[in-house]
Design a protein around this motif. Structure first.
Motif, PDB file in Angstrom:
ATOM      1  N   PRO A  64     -22.049  10.115  13.279  1.00 57.18           N
ATOM      2  CA  PRO A  64     -21.503  10.542  11.984  1.00 57.18           C
ATOM      3  C   PRO A  64     -21.059   9.340  11.143  1.00 57.18           C
ATOM      4  N   GLY A  65     -20.585   9.682   9.917  1.00 51.33           N
ATOM      5  CA  GLY A  65     -20.164   8.608   9.014  1.00 51.33           C
ATOM      6  C   GLY A  65     -18.956   7.851   9.521  1.00 51.33           C
ATOM      7  N   TYR A  66     -18.779   6.650   9.057  1.00 52.86           N
ATOM      8  CA  TYR A  66     -17.692   5.806   9.548  1.00 52.86           C
ATOM      9  C   TYR A  66     -16.898   5.198   8.409  1.00 52.86           C
ATOM     10  N   MET A  67     -17.051   5.674   7.155  1.00 53.98           N
ATOM     11  CA  MET A  67     -16.355   5.049   6.029  1.00 53.98           C
ATOM     12  C   MET A  67     -15.806   6.119   5.083  1.00 53.98           C
ATOM     13  N   TYR A  68     -14.563   5.888   4.592  1.00 55.75           N
ATOM     14  CA  TYR A  68     -13.949   6.771   3.609  1.00 55.75           C
ATOM     15  C   TYR A  68     -13.477   5.933   2.423  1.00 55.75           C
ATOM     16  N   GLU A  69     -13.477   6.559   1.240  1.00 55.25           N
ATOM     17  CA  GLU A  69     -13.046   5.869   0.015  1.00 55.25           C
ATOM     18  C   GLU A  69     -12.267   6.837  -0.874  1.00 55.25           C
ATOM     19  N   ILE A  70     -11.419   6.283  -1.680  1.00 57.02           N
ATOM     20  CA  ILE A  70     -10.924   7.007  -2.856  1.00 57.02           C
ATOM     21  C   ILE A  70     -11.820   6.579  -3.999  1.00 57.02           C
ATOM     22  N   ARG A  71     -12.490   7.526  -4.611  1.00 59.19           N
ATOM     23  CA  ARG A  71     -13.340   7.225  -5.762  1.00 59.19           C
ATOM     24  C   ARG A  71     -12.640   7.712  -7.033  1.00 59.19           C
ATOM     25  N   TYR A  72     -12.672   6.906  -8.066  1.00 59.32           N
ATOM     26  CA  TYR A  72     -11.967   7.249  -9.310  1.00 59.32           C
ATOM     27  C   TYR A  72     -12.777   6.789 -10.502  1.00 59.32           C
ATOM     28  N   GLU A  77     -15.767   9.523 -18.547  1.00 53.68           N
ATOM     29  CA  GLU A  77     -16.957   8.778 -18.136  1.00 53.68           C
ATOM     30  C   GLU A  77     -17.195   8.982 -16.637  1.00 53.68           C
ATOM     31  N   PRO A  78     -17.566  10.178 -16.217  1.00 54.83           N
ATOM     32  CA  PRO A  78     -17.679  10.493 -14.780  1.00 54.83           C
ATOM     33  C   PRO A  78     -18.767   9.719 -14.043  1.00 54.83           C
ATOM     34  N   SER A  79     -19.696   9.100 -14.781  1.00 49.39           N
ATOM     35  CA  SER A  79     -20.764   8.355 -14.116  1.00 49.39           C
ATOM     36  C   SER A  79     -20.355   6.933 -13.756  1.00 49.39           C
ATOM     37  N   ASN A  80     -19.282   6.451 -14.336  1.00 43.59           N
ATOM     38  CA  ASN A  80     -18.826   5.069 -14.095  1.00 43.59           C
ATOM     39  C   ASN A  80     -17.738   5.085 -13.024  1.00 43.59           C
ATOM     40  N   ILE A  81     -18.159   5.131 -11.753  1.00 40.50           N
ATOM     41  CA  ILE A  81     -17.243   5.352 -10.632  1.00 40.50           C
ATOM     42  C   ILE A  81     -16.809   4.033 -10.008  1.00 40.50           C
ATOM     43  N   LYS A  82     -15.510   3.924  -9.729  1.00 40.36           N
ATOM     44  CA  LYS A  82     -14.962   2.811  -8.956  1.00 40.36           C
ATOM     45  C   LYS A  82     -14.450   3.371  -7.633  1.00 40.36           C
ATOM     46  N   SER A  83     -14.266   2.492  -6.649  1.00 36.22           N
ATOM     47  CA  SER A  83     -13.808   2.993  -5.352  1.00 36.22           C
ATOM     48  C   SER A  83     -12.943   1.963  -4.646  1.00 36.22           C
ATOM     49  N   VAL A  84     -12.158   2.459  -3.688  1.00 34.43           N
ATOM     50  CA  VAL A  84     -11.346   1.593  -2.844  1.00 34.43           C
ATOM     51  C   VAL A  84     -11.380   2.178  -1.430  1.00 34.43           C
ATOM     52  N   ARG A  85     -11.641   1.323  -0.441  1.00 30.95           N
ATOM     53  CA  ARG A  85     -11.722   1.780   0.949  1.00 30.95           C
ATOM     54  C   ARG A  85     -10.351   2.255   1.438  1.00 30.95           C
ATOM     55  N   ILE A  86     -10.359   3.275   2.302  1.00 31.72           N
ATOM     56  CA  ILE A  86      -9.113   3.776   2.884  1.00 31.72           C
ATOM     57  C   ILE A  86      -9.234   3.775   4.399  1.00 31.72           C
ATOM     58  N   GLU A  87      -8.102   3.734   5.062  1.00 32.83           N
ATOM     59  CA  GLU A  87      -8.084   3.642   6.521  1.00 32.83           C
ATOM     60  C   GLU A  87      -8.476   4.964   7.180  1.00 32.83           C
ATOM     61  N   MET A  88      -9.052   4.840   8.386  1.00 37.26           N
ATOM     62  CA  MET A  88      -9.406   6.027   9.161  1.00 37.26           C
ATOM     63  C   MET A  88      -8.193   6.491   9.962  1.00 37.26           C
ATOM     64  N   ARG A  89      -7.225   7.038   9.246  1.00 37.10           N
ATOM     65  CA  ARG A  89      -6.019   7.565   9.887  1.00 37.10           C
ATOM     66  C   ARG A  89      -5.925   9.034   9.513  1.00 37.10           C
ATOM     67  N   PHE A  90      -5.611   9.860  10.524  1.00 41.16           N
ATOM     68  CA  PHE A  90      -5.664  11.298  10.310  1.00 41.16           C
ATOM     69  C   PHE A  90      -4.304  11.949  10.552  1.00 41.16           C
ATOM     70  N   ASP A  91      -4.074  13.043   9.776  1.00 38.66           N
ATOM     71  CA  ASP A  91      -2.855  13.850   9.912  1.00 38.66           C
ATOM     72  C   ASP A  91      -1.587  13.083   9.560  1.00 38.66           C
ATOM     73  N   VAL A  92      -1.716  12.056   8.742  1.00 41.09           N
ATOM     74  CA  VAL A  92      -0.557  11.331   8.207  1.00 41.09           C
ATOM     75  C   VAL A  92      -0.799  11.112   6.717  1.00 41.09           C
ATOM     76  N   VAL A  93       0.271  11.119   5.948  1.00 34.96           N
ATOM     77  CA  VAL A  93       0.155  10.885   4.510  1.00 34.96           C
ATOM     78  C   VAL A  93      -0.044   9.387   4.275  1.00 34.96           C
ATOM     79  N   GLN A  94      -1.081   9.052   3.536  1.00 37.32           N
ATOM     80  CA  GLN A  94      -1.384   7.662   3.221  1.00 37.32           C
ATOM     81  C   GLN A  94      -1.237   7.424   1.720  1.00 37.32           C
TER      82      GLN A  94
END
Length: 591
Positions: A64-72, A77-94
């Motif tokens: 399965p996939g191994y990468m997550y991002e917040i895309r904004y 201008e919905p076609s002009n997307i930026k992103s930032v990598r986020i940690e693979m941490r689950f069930d905690v607020v980040q």
């Protein structure tokens, strides 16, 4: 060959551990995310909160996939997307910071995963926020980050019309007094700043004031204004009423500094302060009172506050209570012997001076048993932005609430006026000075009784009336010229009206004002008086509020002042035998 096979198997096994994110080599997982509203937003960045959750779908081992991002992206201008990598941490607020944002712009964001990633059921797929607008750097006109003689020279050239703008692009950066214009006054201010005579521009002080007055405080004050006006008006069918809700609220807020437990809760509810911290309330008052002192020259608004302590009850009032009222309300603190009735004249003179002579003789006597008097006075004098023509004022019929008619002097005006109408009313806005203050006149439909309309007034209706008013051409306005002086009942007591708003405990012996005094104290009454005069030039108004602080069991002494007709009886007390009776109906008797 066998060695090669073993190597390939080991490599595959290692890969399954290193590259798998949606599983731990024990099955496949779906990823869900939850976005939390109200991110922390600045001018060029924002911090957003989210949570990732995994749910196993089967026990087959895959890649399965191994990468997550917040895309904004900019919402527009919905076609002009930026992103930032986020940690693979689950069930905690980040939290993650989104950077490189433009000011005063709306952005939308979501969580993205290399394998299918879904928003948690019942939560939004995306959220949006708006970055803060770019803050003006007042006086900095050429964009080099400094305020110096170069900026002063640019402003001079602008005023001489040699140039029509500045490198920073925003003309408002040169409006240093915040009056909406850029002129020689701003040049003088910039020159004084460059010479280090000033360390801050007036417009910056105004912005600090705006930031310091909370919306909750303003809403609470407005709610109290309508609530207390409705309660006082209930018993005044057919009579004129005029009060200063802000003056009443200020005096009660001075007392509020020392209220505790249930007493504070009741006062907070009545005053509209529920949910507001005392720090927020005090900061808002300080900023608002400072704003009152910065109005234009055609409008004078003065708030004066004082605390008069009984020297016969020395040290009864806590120093912390005194300090808070000095700091927040600029209260003057005096100590006097309340057994000396000359204090009456002194307090009355203070109120008279605070109201420019409009409210006099508010006190008739002081009680030697009283602990303290908390007093707030408000004075207003505003010149119309556009005066009425006195030559057009004439005597006209005014139809009173009870159906009778009176003749009044009616002022007239034609032209462009702030006018609005709605369901059951018409309204006009008449500004004073530069327009930061105004009188609103609201005329219910002729079929609607005045008191019925007043009882419907609240913050919602007030906002509706405000929003209905627009600058309208060819309005014909008639408004009476009038003077009014009002005090409820014989002595101006509004205690029963405040009790009706839920503020009861403050008047009882079990009141908790432990922040005022070490001994038990309570409010014995709240007295209020107000006067107003409206004419062709403008409006002058004053309000005075007095709150006596007493020990439990001690209230206003009963008074019997026989300065009007009375009956008298001479009787034998033991056997209840009436010997003589008479009445005094006038002053024609020997003395």
């Amino acid at each position: 060959m066998q060695k090669k096979m073993i190597f390939v198997l080991i490599l595959a096994l290692l890969s399954s551990f290193l590259l798998v994110s949606n599983s731990f080599a024990d099955g496949n997982w779906d990823t869900y995310y939850e976005l939390y509203p109200e991110p922390v937003v600045a001018q060029n960045c924002a911090v957003v909160k989210f949570k990732l959750t995994q749910v196993m779908t089967d026990d087959f081992i895959t890649w399965p996939g191994y990468m997550y991002e917040i895309r904004y992206w900019k919402t527009e201008e919905p076609s002009n997307i930026k992103s930032v990598r986020i940690e693979m941490r689950f069930d905690v607020v980040q939290t993650v910071e989104l950077t490189d944002l433009e000011s005063d712009t709306e952005y939308t964001y979501k969580v993205w995963g290399q394998m299918p990633t879904y928003n948690l059921e019942g939560t939004p797929k995306t959220l949006s926020f708006r970055t803060l607008p770019k803050k003006n750097v007042y006086g900095e006109l050429n964009g080099d980050g400094n305020i110096n003689s170069t900026d002063l020279n640019l402003l001079r050239r602008y005023l001489l019309r040699v140039i029509d703008g500045f490198a920073v692009g925003d003309i408002a950066c040169a409006d240093l007094n915040g009056d909406g214009n850029v002129n020689s006054s701003d040049y003088s201010l910039l020159k004084r700043y460059v010479l280090r005579i000033l360390d801050k521009f007036p417009v910056e002080e105004k912005e600090e004031i705006n930031e310091g007055i909370s919306d909750g405080f303003i809403e609470g004050n407005s709610k109290f204004a309508f609530d207390i006006f409705k309660e006082i008006s209930k018993g005044e069918q057919g009579g004129n009423v005029f009060i200063s809700p802000f003056g009443i609220s200020t005096a009660l807020s001075m007392v509020y500094q020392g209220a505790k437990s249930d007493t504070r809760k009741e006062m907070a509810k009545a005053l509209g302060f529920e949910g507001l911290d005392i720090t927020e309330i005090n900061k808002s008052y300080k900023c608002l009172l400072k704003y009152f002192g910065q109005l234009d020259e055609k409008v004078k608004l003065k708030n004066s506050n004082s605390i008069w302590n009984n020297s016969l009850r020395s040290n009864a009032i806590k120093e912390d209570f005194i300090s808070a009222n000095k700091d927040v309300f600029n209260a003057v603190v005096e100590s006097r012997d309340f057994s000396d009735q000359s204090v009456v004249s002194e307090i009355n003179n203070w109120i008279s001076e605070a109201t420019e002579g409009k409210i006099e003789n508010m006190f008739s006597r002081v009680d030697p048993n009283d602990i303290s008097y908390i007093i707030s006075a408000l004075y207003f004098n505003g010149m119309w932005k556009e005066e009425f023509d006195i030559g057009r004022t004439s005597k006209e019929v005014f139809k009173a609430e009870d159906g009778s008619t009176d003749y009044v002097m009616m002022m007239r005006k034609n032209g462009k006026i702030g006018f609005g109408n709605g369901n059951g009313y018409k309204a006009v806005r008449l500004p004073y000075g530069d327009g930061e203050m105004a009188m609103y006149c609201i005329l219910p439909d002729e079929s609607t009784p005045m008191n019925d309309f007043i009882q419907k007034m609240d913050l919602s209706l007030w906002n509706e009336i405000n929003n209905s008013i627009t600058e309208t051409e060819n309005v014909f306005l008639c408004l009476p010229r009038f003077k009014m002086e009002y005090g409820k009942g014989e002595n101006g007591s509004i205690m029963e009206s405040l009790k009706a708003l839920g503020m009861e405990k403050a008047f009882r012996d079990d009141a908790d004002f432990s922040g005022i005094s070490e001994i038990s104290v309570r409010i014995s009454d709240v007295l209020h008086k107000a006067v107003v005069e409206v004419n062709e030039k403008g409006t002058e108004a004053s309000g005075g509020t007095v709150i006596p602080i007493v020990s439990p069991g001690i209230g206003p002494k009963p008074e019997f002042v026989a300065n009007r007709p009375f009956v008298f009886v001479i009787a034998d007390e033991k056997y209840d035998t009436i010997l003589f009776m008479g009445k005094v109906a006038n002053g024609e008797f020997a003395n």
